[in-house]
Design a protein around this motif. Structure first.
Motif, PDB file in Angstrom:
ATOM      1  N   CYS A  26       0.807  -1.228   0.000  1.00  0.00           N
ATOM      2  CA  CYS A  26       0.000   0.000   0.000  1.00  0.00           C
ATOM      3  C   CYS A  26       0.838   1.275   0.000  1.00  0.00           C
ATOM      4  O   CYS A  26       0.284   2.372  -0.073  1.00  0.00           O
ATOM      5  CB  CYS A  26      -0.961  -0.015   1.188  1.00  0.00           C
ATOM      6  SG  CYS A  26      -2.177  -1.338   1.069  1.00  0.00           S
ATOM      7  N   ARG A  36      -2.463   9.041   4.446  1.00  0.00           N
ATOM      8  CA  ARG A  36      -3.779   8.619   4.954  1.00  0.00           C
ATOM      9  C   ARG A  36      -4.481   7.640   4.019  1.00  0.00           C
ATOM     10  O   ARG A  36      -5.030   6.642   4.476  1.00  0.00           O
ATOM     11  CB  ARG A  36      -4.683   9.840   5.180  1.00  0.00           C
ATOM     12  CG  ARG A  36      -4.450  10.508   6.481  1.00  0.00           C
ATOM     13  CD  ARG A  36      -5.570  11.496   6.781  1.00  0.00           C
ATOM     14  NE  ARG A  36      -5.110  12.387   7.815  1.00  0.00           N
ATOM     15  CZ  ARG A  36      -5.240  13.689   7.794  1.00  0.00           C
ATOM     16  NH1 ARG A  36      -5.839  14.289   6.787  1.00  0.00           N
ATOM     17  NH2 ARG A  36      -4.793  14.412   8.778  1.00  0.00           N
ATOM     18  N   GLU A  37      -4.487   7.929   2.725  1.00  0.00           N
ATOM     19  CA  GLU A  37      -5.185   7.040   1.790  1.00  0.00           C
ATOM     20  C   GLU A  37      -4.492   5.680   1.715  1.00  0.00           C
ATOM     21  O   GLU A  37      -5.145   4.643   1.638  1.00  0.00           O
ATOM     22  CB  GLU A  37      -5.311   7.669   0.406  1.00  0.00           C
ATOM     23  CG  GLU A  37      -6.255   6.932  -0.519  1.00  0.00           C
ATOM     24  CD  GLU A  37      -7.657   6.690   0.059  1.00  0.00           C
ATOM     25  OE1 GLU A  37      -8.207   5.594  -0.187  1.00  0.00           O
ATOM     26  OE2 GLU A  37      -8.207   7.582   0.741  1.00  0.00           O
ATOM     27  N   ARG A  40      -5.466   3.867   4.826  1.00  0.00           N
ATOM     28  CA  ARG A  40      -6.842   3.360   4.700  1.00  0.00           C
ATOM     29  C   ARG A  40      -6.840   2.019   3.958  1.00  0.00           C
ATOM     30  O   ARG A  40      -7.470   1.057   4.384  1.00  0.00           O
ATOM     31  CB  ARG A  40      -7.733   4.360   3.977  1.00  0.00           C
ATOM     32  CG  ARG A  40      -9.169   3.868   3.783  1.00  0.00           C
ATOM     33  CD  ARG A  40     -10.004   4.751   2.865  1.00  0.00           C
ATOM     34  NE  ARG A  40      -9.960   6.152   3.187  1.00  0.00           N
ATOM     35  CZ  ARG A  40     -10.741   6.757   4.082  1.00  0.00           C
ATOM     36  NH1 ARG A  40     -11.617   6.053   4.752  1.00  0.00           N
ATOM     37  NH2 ARG A  40     -10.645   8.041   4.294  1.00  0.00           N
ATOM     38  N   THR A  44      -7.724  -1.609   5.622  1.00  0.00           N
ATOM     39  CA  THR A  44      -8.851  -2.334   5.035  1.00  0.00           C
ATOM     40  C   THR A  44      -8.427  -3.740   4.648  1.00  0.00           C
ATOM     41  O   THR A  44      -9.136  -4.711   4.916  1.00  0.00           O
ATOM     42  CB  THR A  44      -9.404  -1.579   3.816  1.00  0.00           C
ATOM     43  OG1 THR A  44      -9.837  -0.281   4.234  1.00  0.00           O
ATOM     44  CG2 THR A  44     -10.574  -2.314   3.184  1.00  0.00           C
ATOM     45  N   ARG A  50     -13.204  -0.619   6.456  1.00  0.00           N
ATOM     46  CA  ARG A  50     -12.624   0.681   6.129  1.00  0.00           C
ATOM     47  C   ARG A  50     -12.608   1.550   7.370  1.00  0.00           C
ATOM     48  O   ARG A  50     -13.656   1.813   7.954  1.00  0.00           O
ATOM     49  CB  ARG A  50     -13.483   1.366   5.072  1.00  0.00           C
ATOM     50  CG  ARG A  50     -12.917   1.396   3.708  1.00  0.00           C
ATOM     51  CD  ARG A  50     -13.904   2.060   2.769  1.00  0.00           C
ATOM     52  NE  ARG A  50     -13.626   3.482   2.648  1.00  0.00           N
ATOM     53  CZ  ARG A  50     -13.144   4.034   1.564  1.00  0.00           C
ATOM     54  NH1 ARG A  50     -12.898   3.294   0.516  1.00  0.00           N
ATOM     55  NH2 ARG A  50     -12.915   5.321   1.514  1.00  0.00           N
ATOM     56  N   PRO A  51     -11.442   2.012   7.787  1.00  0.00           N
ATOM     57  CA  PRO A  51     -11.396   2.894   8.956  1.00  0.00           C
ATOM     58  C   PRO A  51     -12.064   4.235   8.646  1.00  0.00           C
ATOM     59  O   PRO A  51     -12.060   4.688   7.497  1.00  0.00           O
ATOM     60  CB  PRO A  51      -9.898   3.066   9.218  1.00  0.00           C
ATOM     61  CG  PRO A  51      -9.245   2.744   7.925  1.00  0.00           C
ATOM     62  CD  PRO A  51     -10.123   1.766   7.220  1.00  0.00           C
ATOM     63  N   SER A  52     -12.642   4.844   9.654  1.00  0.00           N
ATOM     64  CA  SER A  52     -13.310   6.131   9.470  1.00  0.00           C
ATOM     65  C   SER A  52     -12.289   7.245   9.263  1.00  0.00           C
ATOM     66  O   SER A  52     -11.105   7.098   9.586  1.00  0.00           O
ATOM     67  CB  SER A  52     -14.168   6.458  10.695  1.00  0.00           C
ATOM     68  OG  SER A  52     -13.320   6.711  11.805  1.00  0.00           O
ATOM     69  N   LYS A  53     -12.751   8.363   8.752  1.00  0.00           N
ATOM     70  CA  LYS A  53     -11.874   9.531   8.584  1.00  0.00           C
ATOM     71  C   LYS A  53     -11.327   9.976   9.937  1.00  0.00           C
ATOM     72  O   LYS A  53     -10.172  10.373  10.045  1.00  0.00           O
ATOM     73  CB  LYS A  53     -12.629  10.679   7.921  1.00  0.00           C
ATOM     74  CG  LYS A  53     -12.890  10.471   6.461  1.00  0.00           C
ATOM     75  CD  LYS A  53     -13.611  11.660   5.849  1.00  0.00           C
ATOM     76  CE  LYS A  53     -13.896  11.402   4.390  1.00  0.00           C
ATOM     77  NZ  LYS A  53     -14.574  12.530   3.744  1.00  0.00           N
ATOM     78  N   GLU A  55     -10.741   8.086  12.597  1.00  0.00           N
ATOM     79  CA  GLU A  55      -9.690   7.157  13.013  1.00  0.00           C
ATOM     80  C   GLU A  55      -8.394   7.433  12.255  1.00  0.00           C
ATOM     81  O   GLU A  55      -7.310   7.473  12.845  1.00  0.00           O
ATOM     82  CB  GLU A  55     -10.145   5.716  12.779  1.00  0.00           C
ATOM     83  CG  GLU A  55      -9.180   4.674  13.285  1.00  0.00           C
ATOM     84  CD  GLU A  55      -9.687   3.239  13.133  1.00  0.00           C
ATOM     85  OE1 GLU A  55      -8.976   2.339  13.594  1.00  0.00           O
ATOM     86  OE2 GLU A  55     -10.767   3.021  12.554  1.00  0.00           O
ATOM     87  N   LEU A  56      -8.500   7.652  10.957  1.00  0.00           N
ATOM     88  CA  LEU A  56      -7.311   7.946  10.151  1.00  0.00           C
ATOM     89  C   LEU A  56      -6.664   9.258  10.573  1.00  0.00           C
ATOM     90  O   LEU A  56      -5.437   9.357  10.663  1.00  0.00           O
ATOM     91  CB  LEU A  56      -7.659   7.981   8.668  1.00  0.00           C
ATOM     92  CG  LEU A  56      -7.996   6.641   8.039  1.00  0.00           C
ATOM     93  CD1 LEU A  56      -8.548   6.833   6.635  1.00  0.00           C
ATOM     94  CD2 LEU A  56      -6.778   5.733   8.017  1.00  0.00           C
ATOM     95  N   HIS A  57      -7.491  10.261  10.832  1.00  0.00           N
ATOM     96  CA  HIS A  57      -6.963  11.569  11.242  1.00  0.00           C
ATOM     97  C   HIS A  57      -6.241  11.461  12.591  1.00  0.00           C
ATOM     98  O   HIS A  57      -5.228  12.119  12.813  1.00  0.00           O
ATOM     99  CB  HIS A  57      -8.079  12.609  11.309  1.00  0.00           C
ATOM    100  CG  HIS A  57      -7.591  13.986  11.608  1.00  0.00           C
ATOM    101  ND1 HIS A  57      -6.792  14.693  10.740  1.00  0.00           N
ATOM    102  CD2 HIS A  57      -7.752  14.771  12.690  1.00  0.00           C
ATOM    103  CE1 HIS A  57      -6.492  15.866  11.277  1.00  0.00           C
ATOM    104  NE2 HIS A  57      -7.067  15.938  12.464  1.00  0.00           N
TER     105      HIS A  57
END
Length: 156
Positions: A26, A36-37, A40, A44, A50-53, A55-57
């Motif tokens: 990835c 971040r992408e 994600r 996944t 898929r982690p939430s925005k 969680e990623l932030h």
């Protein structure tokens, strides 16, 4: 950005390999870190959701190295507890399915008696444990009851 070899984790070596393989797959552009992408996609592929925005932030906040991302050591550190928890849940699910030989979605006393008796657990102990695990007292152990019992046992 943290550098260096991944720290020791509670994951088996094959799971560490899976995490590092997902990281490499990835890491778009072979940068040595996940944006971040990228993160994600890696999460996944490993976790199946898929982690939430949010969680990623939380994992890659704005302004971290120009919003670059995290390296493999940090990624392994993040994923180890998530995968360890998932492995415990998978193990519990597999045990339940082995005992639920009739595929009913619940266990009756006659489902668990032979399995536990075959490893030397006294029948009276099996009865007491069944009654204790049957929280709603319907004569059946649902998956939730079984999971609660197994996780309680794991914490002792």
């Amino acid at each position: 950005m943290t550098t260096g070899a991944p720290q020791a984790t509670t994951l088996p070596q094959e799971r560490v390999h899976d995490v590092l393989q997902a990281f490499t797959a990835c890491d778009s552009g072979d940068k040595g870190w996940l944006a971040r992408e990228d993160l994600r996609m890696a999460m996944t592929s490993l976790l199946g959701y898929r982690p939430s925005k949010t969680e990623l932030h939380a994992l890659v906040p704005d302004g971290v190295r120009g919003n670059s991302g995290i390296d493999s050591a940090v990624f392994l550190q993040i994923m180890a507890p998530k995968l360890a928890a998932r492995d415990v849940d998978d193990d519990i699910r597999q045990k339940f399915m082995l005992l639920d030989s009739h595929y009913r979605g619940y266990l009756k006393l006659e489902d668990v008696l032979p399995a536990f008796a075959s490893v030397g657990v006294p029948e009276a102990t099996i009865h007491r444990a069944f009654v204790e695990a049957d929280v709603d007292r319907d004569g059946k152990i649902s998956y939730k009851d079984f999971e609660r019992m197994m996780k309680y046992k794991c914490k002792e």
